[in-house]
Write a protein that holds these residues in place. Structure first.
Motif, PDB file in Angstrom:
ATOM      1  N   CYS B  34      -7.680   7.154   8.108  1.00 28.07           N
ATOM      2  CA  CYS B  34      -7.707   5.686   8.274  1.00 28.07           C
ATOM      3  C   CYS B  34      -6.326   5.098   8.013  1.00 28.07           C
ATOM      4  CB  CYS B  34      -8.693   5.049   7.311  1.00 28.07           C
ATOM      5  SG  CYS B  34     -10.381   5.143   7.850  1.00 28.07           S
ATOM      6  N   ARG B  35      -5.664   5.610   6.985  1.00 28.68           N
ATOM      7  CA  ARG B  35      -4.340   5.078   6.660  1.00 28.68           C
ATOM      8  C   ARG B  35      -3.345   5.390   7.770  1.00 28.68           C
ATOM      9  NH1 ARG B  35      -5.941   1.357   3.374  1.00 28.68           N
ATOM     10  NH2 ARG B  35      -6.953   2.159   1.528  1.00 28.68           N
ATOM     11  N   ASN B  38      -5.338   3.698  11.223  1.00 28.06           N
ATOM     12  CA  ASN B  38      -5.815   2.310  11.144  1.00 28.06           C
ATOM     13  C   ASN B  38      -7.169   2.030  11.803  1.00 28.06           C
ATOM     14  OD1 ASN B  38      -3.749   1.395   9.580  1.00 28.06           O
ATOM     15  ND2 ASN B  38      -2.503   0.702  11.296  1.00 28.06           N
ATOM     16  N   GLU B 125      -2.209 -11.274   5.246  1.00 29.52           N
ATOM     17  CA  GLU B 125      -1.616 -10.473   4.179  1.00 29.52           C
ATOM     18  C   GLU B 125      -1.790  -8.972   4.470  1.00 29.52           C
ATOM     19  OE1 GLU B 125       0.269 -11.331   1.841  1.00 29.52           O
ATOM     20  OE2 GLU B 125       0.313  -9.467   0.695  1.00 29.52           O
ATOM     21  N   ILE B 126      -3.004  -8.607   4.902  1.00 29.49           N
ATOM     22  CA  ILE B 126      -3.269  -7.200   5.247  1.00 29.49           C
ATOM     23  C   ILE B 126      -2.344  -6.759   6.373  1.00 29.49           C
ATOM     24  CG2 ILE B 126      -4.985  -5.678   6.337  1.00 29.49           C
ATOM     25  CD1 ILE B 126      -7.122  -7.246   4.712  1.00 29.49           C
ATOM     26  N   ARG B 128       0.499  -7.979   7.154  1.00 21.46           N
ATOM     27  CA  ARG B 128       1.887  -7.940   6.663  1.00 21.46           C
ATOM     28  C   ARG B 128       2.156  -6.619   5.932  1.00 21.46           C
ATOM     29  NH1 ARG B 128       5.217 -10.367   2.600  1.00 21.46           N
ATOM     30  NH2 ARG B 128       3.461 -10.444   1.170  1.00 21.46           N
ATOM     31  N   VAL B 129       1.202  -6.212   5.102  1.00 20.53           N
ATOM     32  CA  VAL B 129       1.375  -4.959   4.340  1.00 20.53           C
ATOM     33  C   VAL B 129       1.372  -3.765   5.307  1.00 20.53           C
ATOM     34  CG1 VAL B 129       0.378  -3.489   2.543  1.00 20.53           C
ATOM     35  CG2 VAL B 129       0.339  -5.952   2.272  1.00 20.53           C
ATOM     36  N   ARG B 130       0.477  -3.824   6.284  1.00 22.25           N
ATOM     37  CA  ARG B 130       0.422  -2.729   7.264  1.00 22.25           C
ATOM     38  C   ARG B 130       1.717  -2.605   8.049  1.00 22.25           C
ATOM     39  NH1 ARG B 130      -5.585  -2.928   9.664  1.00 22.25           N
ATOM     40  NH2 ARG B 130      -6.499  -1.625   8.087  1.00 22.25           N
ATOM     41  N   LEU B 133       4.350  -1.062   5.924  1.00 22.23           N
ATOM     42  CA  LEU B 133       4.169   0.400   5.841  1.00 22.23           C
ATOM     43  C   LEU B 133       4.647   1.074   7.124  1.00 22.23           C
ATOM     44  CD1 LEU B 133       0.684   0.797   4.122  1.00 22.23           C
ATOM     45  CD2 LEU B 133       2.821   1.796   3.327  1.00 22.23           C
ATOM     46  N   VAL B 144       3.815   7.924   0.552  1.00 25.83           N
ATOM     47  CA  VAL B 144       3.097   6.752   0.014  1.00 25.83           C
ATOM     48  C   VAL B 144       1.594   6.935   0.227  1.00 25.83           C
ATOM     49  CG1 VAL B 144       2.709   4.261   0.267  1.00 25.83           C
ATOM     50  CG2 VAL B 144       5.032   5.155   0.312  1.00 25.83           C
ATOM     51  N   ARG B 148      -0.403   7.086  -3.135  1.00 28.94           N
ATOM     52  CA  ARG B 148      -1.114   5.860  -3.510  1.00 28.94           C
ATOM     53  C   ARG B 148      -2.574   5.863  -3.057  1.00 28.94           C
ATOM     54  NH1 ARG B 148      -0.595   3.644  -7.880  1.00 28.94           N
ATOM     55  NH2 ARG B 148      -1.833   1.761  -7.940  1.00 28.94           N
ATOM     56  N   PHE B 149      -2.829   6.388  -1.876  1.00 30.18           N
ATOM     57  CA  PHE B 149      -4.190   6.296  -1.353  1.00 30.18           C
ATOM     58  C   PHE B 149      -5.024   7.547  -1.626  1.00 30.18           C
ATOM     59  CE2 PHE B 149      -1.757   3.516   1.727  1.00 30.18           C
ATOM     60  CZ  PHE B 149      -2.045   2.355   1.036  1.00 30.18           C
ATOM     61  N   LEU B 179       9.820  -1.205   0.391  1.00 27.99           N
ATOM     62  CA  LEU B 179       8.633  -2.063   0.475  1.00 27.99           C
ATOM     63  C   LEU B 179       8.835  -3.357  -0.324  1.00 27.99           C
ATOM     64  CD1 LEU B 179       5.714   0.533   0.222  1.00 27.99           C
ATOM     65  CD2 LEU B 179       6.210  -0.944   2.169  1.00 27.99           C
ATOM     66  N   THR B 180       9.548  -3.248  -1.427  1.00 28.52           N
ATOM     67  CA  THR B 180       9.838  -4.446  -2.230  1.00 28.52           C
ATOM     68  C   THR B 180      10.551  -5.489  -1.365  1.00 28.52           C
ATOM     69  OG1 THR B 180      10.136  -2.973  -4.103  1.00 28.52           O
ATOM     70  CG2 THR B 180      10.877  -5.212  -4.402  1.00 28.52           C
ATOM     71  N   LEU B 183       8.190  -6.610   1.743  1.00 28.59           N
ATOM     72  CA  LEU B 183       7.080  -7.487   1.350  1.00 28.59           C
ATOM     73  C   LEU B 183       7.567  -8.722   0.606  1.00 28.59           C
ATOM     74  CD1 LEU B 183       4.589  -4.721   0.160  1.00 28.59           C
ATOM     75  CD2 LEU B 183       4.364  -6.115   2.200  1.00 28.59           C
TER      76      LEU B 183
END
Lengths: 151, 200
Positions: B34-35, B38, B125-126, B128-130, B133, B144, B148-149, B179-180, B183
């Motif tokens: 999924c990561r 998507n 927001e989702i 934007r994060v995607r 990444l 990552v 993370r996942f 990412l800092t 985002l």
């Protein structure tokens, strides 16, 4: 004040340091605003990543895998079988022609005995009609009537 | 029973032991897909293909390695292949459109009580994060995902990807740094809060 290496701060956040180093960084962060800021920023990145939705897996995944495996094994055999058929077809035709020719010659060699309309002594009496009409070296389109008469 | 014992049973001819391995790892592998991909349908397909590959290769699996490491290696390679071939076909369909539709569905299911405005904000927001990444270099993004996942340690990631521990550490650090920026994270020295989470 000495600052921590940013890469160490990153590893600290991920719990990847030894207990001793972890303790040192922990102490340092309580005093150093700049390093604390860096860790806070990384932590916020992680929080945003964690907010990404998790998709639930549809039920019966295992049975879907098994069905797919059956299809996979069938589709694996199918092209091989048709390739085998394609390869064997000309070979079968050649074998048929060869066998037909060979047997035709063999039968022709019996013809003087069989065509005389007299019984032949081949373990019994074989009586054959119309053998003279068989073309040399061929069995095609010929009906052979053979009567075996035991003594 | 351990994974390795199940693998041993499988290699000794008990094919049913593979079912238990699928049950243990299906959700993890599906989440990973999924990561990477998507989309639910593609991820489900990819997860199935990963287990099929594993089934047909398990006889050759060297039992000195960990099964999970081996399976993740297959999963990462397969997901990357699917992702790459999908990128090649991207001109055929608009990925972002489908992705947006998926997000809408998820948010509708999980946040029915929320008002349309906050739902829209969450969706953005989702996205934007995607997108952030997606803008990471592939070698950083994979790490990552795994860290993370999938909650894998640096050592496990190093084993899966065949990298040195220091390389994993460095790539993850650079990914976080990037990412800092991507985002546009606001820097608040909220130390008490972060140290507790950092050691979880």
């Amino acid at each position: 004040m000495n600052h921590c290496e940013p890469i160490k701060l990153s590893a600290f956040m991920d719990g990847e340091l030894t207990d001793e180093t972890k303790e040192q960084i922990h102490d340092h962060l309580s005093r150093c605003r700049r390093c604390a800021k860096t860790v806070a920023a990384y932590q916020q990145v992680y929080r945003q990543l964690d907010d990404l939705p998790i998709h639930p897996l549809k039920p019966l995944f295992l049975s879907r895998v098994k069905t797919r495996m059956q299809q996979h094994s069938r589709s694996f055999l199918r092209p091989h079988w048709s390739a085998l058929q394609k390869a064997l077809a000309p070979a079968a035709i050649c074998a048929g022609i060869f066998l037909g020719t060979f047997l035709g010659i063999q039968i022709k060699s019996f013809m003087p005995t069989l065509s005389s309309n007299e019984p032949a002594d081949v373990g019994g009496y074989i009586y054959a009609d119309f053998m003279d009409t068989i073309p040399s070296g061929s069995l095609t389109a010929t009906v052979i009537s053979v009567d075996v008469v035991s003594e | 029973m351990t994974d390795e014992a199940l693998v041993e049973q499988f290699q000794d001819g008990d094919r049913d032991s593979f079912d238990e391995l699928v049950n243990r790892y299906e959700q993890k592998i599906y989440n990973l897909c999924c990561r990477f991909l998507n989309q639910n349908e593609d991820a489900d397909d990819a997860a199935q293909e990963i287990f099929i590959k594993a089934y047909y290769s398990l006889d050759h699996f060297n039992r000195r390695a960990r099964f999970s490491t081996w399976l993740y290696r297959i999963a990462v390679n397969h997901a990357l292949n699917v992702q790459r071939s999908r990128r090649r076909k991207q001109w055929l369909r608009s990925l972002s459109m489908i992705s947006k539709i998926e997000n809408d569905k998820i948010i509708q299911v999980h946040d029915q009580t929320e008002d349309p405005h906050s739902r829209l904000e969450k969706k953005e927001e989702i996205e934007r994060v995607r997108q952030a990444l997606d803008r990471l270099p592939e070698e950083q993004r994979i790490i990552v995902y795994l860290h993370r996942f999938q909650e894998l340690s640096y050592k496990e990631i190093a084993d899966i990807l065949g990298l040195r521990l220091s390389t994993v550490e460095s790539r993850l650090f650079h990914a976080k740094k990037r990412l800092t920026k991507l985002l546009n994270v606001s820097l608040r020295p909220d130390y008490d809060h972060l140290t507790n989470r950092g050691q979880e």
